[in-house]
Design a protein around this motif. Structure first.
Motif, short mmCIF file in Angstrom:
data_model
loop_
_atom_site.label_atom_id
_atom_site.label_comp_id
_atom_site.label_asym_id
_atom_site.label_seq_id
_atom_site.Cartn_x
_atom_site.Cartn_y
_atom_site.Cartn_z
N ASN A 153 -9.76 -5.45 1.36
CA ASN A 153 -8.54 -5.97 1.97
C ASN A 153 -7.88 -7.02 1.10
O ASN A 153 -6.65 -7.07 1.00
N GLY A 157 -5.06 -4.81 0.55
CA GLY A 157 -4.52 -4.89 1.91
C GLY A 157 -3.00 -4.95 1.96
O GLY A 157 -2.39 -4.53 2.95
N ARG A 160 -1.17 -1.57 2.79
CA ARG A 160 -1.23 -0.98 4.11
C ARG A 160 -0.16 -1.56 5.03
O ARG A 160 0.18 -2.73 4.96
N LYS A 161 0.37 -0.72 5.92
CA LYS A 161 1.29 -1.15 6.97
C LYS A 161 0.71 -0.70 8.30
O LYS A 161 1.14 0.30 8.88
N ILE A 163 -1.42 1.34 10.59
CA ILE A 163 -1.98 2.69 10.39
C ILE A 163 -0.88 3.68 10.01
O ILE A 163 -1.06 4.88 10.11
N GLN A 165 1.49 6.04 7.81
CA GLN A 165 1.31 6.88 6.62
C GLN A 165 2.64 7.01 5.88
O GLN A 165 3.69 6.98 6.50
N GLU A 167 1.14 4.91 3.69
CA GLU A 167 0.57 3.66 3.17
C GLU A 167 -0.92 3.53 3.45
O GLU A 167 -1.67 3.01 2.61
N LEU A 168 -1.37 4.00 4.63
CA LEU A 168 -2.79 3.89 4.94
C LEU A 168 -3.64 4.68 3.94
O LEU A 168 -4.65 4.18 3.44
N ASP A 169 -3.24 5.91 3.66
CA ASP A 169 -4.00 6.71 2.69
C ASP A 169 -3.92 6.12 1.29
O ASP A 169 -4.87 6.23 0.50
N ASP A 170 -2.80 5.47 0.96
CA ASP A 170 -2.69 4.83 -0.35
C ASP A 170 -3.68 3.67 -0.46
O ASP A 170 -4.29 3.44 -1.51
N PHE A 171 -3.86 2.95 0.64
CA PHE A 171 -4.86 1.88 0.69
C PHE A 171 -6.28 2.44 0.55
O PHE A 171 -7.11 1.91 -0.21
N ASP A 194 -2.89 11.58 5.97
CA ASP A 194 -1.45 11.67 5.73
C ASP A 194 -0.88 13.02 6.20
O ASP A 194 0.10 13.09 6.95
#
Length: 435
Positions: A153, A157, A160-161, A163, A165, A167-171, A194
């Protein structure tokens, strides 16, 4: 047992379908796996074909009623946001990561379902802050590897935005790449969602879904590059797989509306369920019908007659009705009184208010009331299979496995690592091994 690889990297692309295979063949990083490895573009999934039971099956080699994760969420009548089967203790028996840990291997899991509080060295479990007073980071830390998650994180971190997408998968990707390069795990499980998200809210063949597939190819390439940078690529096996497919839908079927009208579900003036005799628990493309008292023969008879009447008219969206015993024979929860399957274009929702069947509008989707594509359907539906591609150490090149089942994946992965999952429902796919 003979160990065929030093590092096994299992990447789950949630909702990757057999129908995507022709596109995968055109994407450069999936091409690399296909050129060097074995593949199956006809992998039959489980019933109900939803994410948490599927991922528990992948690591156990068992059907849902044998490993215990029989749905994504719990039976909590009237709860608009029921809790999920987040925790490892919901899985009966052993798992791939348990056996790897026992064998002294280094393990990692990133957003892999049903791993909260699992004994995994580097664990970032998929778990949500499902109460208003809970904080997402605190919940994640409490259920996974504390210092590892803090490190990820702190480093990534900002990507991420929540949950949202992609962005979550990029994290998750950046965390996976860093983990490979610095920890070199013997077993790594990575879950990307995603594609699943885009299909739910834009449709199976939408431009958004196609864009997600292209992003997944880039993510796969980054992971392959990380293995090379870490100096372990030649001693690694990479598996890219899906858990289920999806089908477009335009109507939501709310069986609980009828059960409430029949006096089998009672609510107070605020709409909260106060008591119930029968309840429809959605699995999206299918649904369980539970009885509050499993021995209530009168209610079971009433519900059975209602479901049979509904099935007779195709406009009601019910394709078939199973008894609990029949559902159990398909690997689903035999403790349900009934299990129902949706026709194409329909899916089941647990809402208690409104009409029995709702036509899904653009506003419904924007407000996240309904989706326009989902899974959970019977694995016997046409064009509903998923895929598996394996490449690297211990894997034969350019082998087309004609067909296999999701329950075959666990014992096959165990064999690659020289492990044994014991009594599974699947078989080892030896045809893909370079022995």
């Amino acid at each position: 047992m003979t160990r065929l690889t030093d590092h096994l990297i299992v990447i789950s692309f949630d909702c990757l379908s057999a129908l995507d295979f022709s596109m995968l063949e055109e994407l450069p990083n999936f091409q690399e796996l296909l050129y060097k490895g074995s593949y199956c573009k006809h992998v039959e999934t489980i019933y109900p074909s939803v994410t948490y039971p599927c991922h528990a099956t992948i690591v156990t080699g068992k059907y849902p009623n044998h490993h215990g994760v029989i749905n994504n969420t719990f039976l909590q009548p009237g709860n608009p946001s029921p809790d999920w089967y987040w925790h490892r203790f919901h899985i009966k028996g052993t798992t791939l990561y348990d056996e790897a840990k026992k064998a002294g291997m280094k393990t990692a899991a990133l957003l892999w379902p049903v791993t909260a509080k699992a004994n995994i060295d580097y664990n970032m479990p998929e778990i949500f802050a499902n109460r208003p007073w809970l904080n997402q980071i605190a919940v994640s830390l409490a259920n996974g590897s504390v210092f590892y998650q803090i490190d990820m994180n702190n480093r990534f971190g900002h990507i991420r935005k929540g949950i949202s997408q992609p962005e979550l998968d990029d994290f998750v990707l950046e965390s996976a790449v860093h983990t490979i390069e610095t920890k070199k795990p013997n077993l790594m499980l990575v879950h990307f969602t995603d594609l699943d998200t885009q299909r739910h809210y834009h449709g199976f063949s939408s431009e958004e879904a196609q864009a997600a597939l292209k992003r997944h190819d880039i993510r796969l390439g980054r992971i392959l590059h990380a293995l090379k940078d870490a100096g372990i690529y030649e001693n690694s096996t990479i598996v890219a797989l899906g858990d289920h497919s999806a089908l477009d839908e335009s109507k939501a079927v709310k069986v609980n509306v009828l059960l409430k009208e029949q006096g089998l579900i009672n609510v107070n003036e605020k709409g909260k369920v106060t008591d119930w005799k029968a309840y429809c628990k959605s699995c999206d493309g299918s649904a369980y019908i539970y009885l509050h008292n499993p021995n209530d023969k009168e209610t079971k008879s009433r519900v059975g007659e209602l479901l049979q009447r509904l099935q007779e008219d195709e406009h009601n969206g019910i394709e078939f009705v199973l008894t609990g015993d029949e559902a159990g024979k398909r690997g689903a929860d035999e403790k349900a009184a009934f299990m129902i399957e949706a026709r194409r274009g329909f899916y089941f929702h647990e809402r208690l208010e409104g009409e029995f069947i709702d036509s899904i509008t653009k506003e419904d989707v924007e407000e996240r009331r309904y989706t326009v594509a989902s899974h959970g359907y019977s694995p016997k539906k046409a064009n509903y299979e998923t895929v598996l591609i394996a490449s690297g150490k211990g894997i034969r090149e350019k082998v087309n496995i004609p067909s296999m089942h999701l329950v075959d994946e666990g014992p096959t992965f165990a064999k690659l690592l020289g492990l044994d999952l014991g009594d599974t429902d699947g078989r080892i796919i030896k045809e893909m091994f370079d022995v």
